[in-house]
Design a protein around this motif. Sequence first.
Motif, mmCIF file in Angstrom:
data_model
loop_
_atom_site.group_PDB
_atom_site.id
_atom_site.type_symbol
_atom_site.label_atom_id
_atom_site.label_comp_id
_atom_site.label_asym_id
_atom_site.label_seq_id
_atom_site.Cartn_x
_atom_site.Cartn_y
_atom_site.Cartn_z
ATOM 1 N N ALA A 7 26.919 34.507 2.478
ATOM 2 C CA ALA A 7 27.172 35.342 1.433
ATOM 3 C C ALA A 7 25.767 36.072 0.866
ATOM 4 C CB ALA A 7 28.338 35.323 0.461
ATOM 5 N N VAL A 8 24.983 35.116 0.415
ATOM 6 C CA VAL A 8 23.742 35.342 -0.102
ATOM 7 C C VAL A 8 22.912 35.960 1.051
ATOM 8 C CG1 VAL A 8 21.517 34.347 -1.026
ATOM 9 C CG2 VAL A 8 23.772 33.497 -1.891
ATOM 10 N N ALA A 9 22.848 35.393 2.277
ATOM 11 C CA ALA A 9 22.119 36.099 3.313
ATOM 12 C C ALA A 9 22.506 37.337 3.634
ATOM 13 C CB ALA A 9 21.923 35.048 4.486
ATOM 14 N N GLU A 10 23.854 37.780 3.551
ATOM 15 C CA GLU A 10 24.228 38.986 3.868
ATOM 16 C C GLU A 10 23.689 40.299 2.833
ATOM 17 O OE1 GLU A 10 28.439 41.540 4.286
ATOM 18 O OE2 GLU A 10 28.154 39.322 4.692
ATOM 19 N N PHE A 11 23.775 39.668 1.542
ATOM 20 C CA PHE A 11 23.248 40.185 0.241
ATOM 21 C C PHE A 11 21.762 40.626 0.502
ATOM 22 C CE2 PHE A 11 21.164 40.578 -3.927
ATOM 23 C CZ PHE A 11 21.798 41.638 -4.358
ATOM 24 N N ASP A 12 20.872 39.589 0.771
ATOM 25 C CA ASP A 12 19.390 39.684 1.147
ATOM 26 C C ASP A 12 19.117 40.608 2.313
ATOM 27 O OD1 ASP A 12 18.883 37.649 -0.658
ATOM 28 O OD2 ASP A 12 18.398 35.929 0.439
ATOM 29 N N SER A 13 20.030 40.818 3.197
ATOM 30 C CA SER A 13 19.733 41.545 4.425
ATOM 31 C C SER A 13 19.771 43.089 3.884
ATOM 32 C CB SER A 13 20.775 41.327 5.530
ATOM 33 O OG SER A 13 21.974 41.731 5.240
ATOM 34 N N LYS A 14 20.691 43.210 2.960
ATOM 35 C CA LYS A 14 20.999 44.804 2.481
ATOM 36 C C LYS A 14 20.227 45.043 1.411
ATOM 37 C CE LYS A 14 26.186 44.410 3.304
ATOM 38 N NZ LYS A 14 27.488 44.251 2.745
ATOM 39 N N GLN A 15 19.781 44.089 0.565
ATOM 40 C CA GLN A 15 19.034 44.444 -0.731
ATOM 41 C C GLN A 15 17.628 43.432 -0.665
ATOM 42 O OE1 GLN A 15 19.519 46.899 -2.355
ATOM 43 N NE2 GLN A 15 21.529 47.367 -1.639
ATOM 44 N N PRO A 16 16.889 43.482 0.327
ATOM 45 C CA PRO A 16 15.867 42.519 0.335
ATOM 46 C C PRO A 16 14.744 42.754 -0.464
ATOM 47 C CG PRO A 16 15.452 44.322 2.005
ATOM 48 C CD PRO A 16 16.793 44.417 1.420
#
Length: 199
Positions: A94-103
Amino acid sequence: MVQEPDTFTESYSQAQIHLKIWLKAVDTQCGRITRAAEEDVRAYRFEGFVSLDAVLQLRADAMLFSFALNQLRSTVGLLGSCMPGELAVEVEQAVAEFDSKQPWVREARNILAHSDEYIRGMGRRQRASADGYLEIRSRTNLPTREDTRINVADYALTIEIAPGLEPIEVNVHKSTGDAIEMARAAEEICRKFQRPLSW
């Protein structure tokens, strides 16, 4: 690695509380920034004057928005560290997905935390320069003067670091939506974990 039971329980409970706190902070800052954007649009249409106080408030809200997003991200990660095996992996995803969207979130947090260095042109992402600066600006999707719509859906913040670096541009609504999605995913994983919520 799962902590000792007493420490684990306390950390998990605190992380759940902080998840709600930082989610509220993100939502609050998004609302403040959006209201300021609407005022920008109205001032533009009626050729009004935006005061220095309003500009400073927007920049303060932008910094607090960036900080709140990063704290929310870190808190979700903390929840994951309190969970075993597969559930911890789900939180990491979930954190990695957020990071990919909002790096930009972690980068902006690091820049703002070391703003003194960036203001002097000595930040890590910045080549040393006497004319270095750190600037936070706003960009609103302005309608034409004849247009009656006030549209702030594409409202963006810009964190600009000079010299020689591309500015970080942030869609406030999209960032907030992605943060809410990450937090909801974390809450769902907490329910799977079958530990009582702190609230």
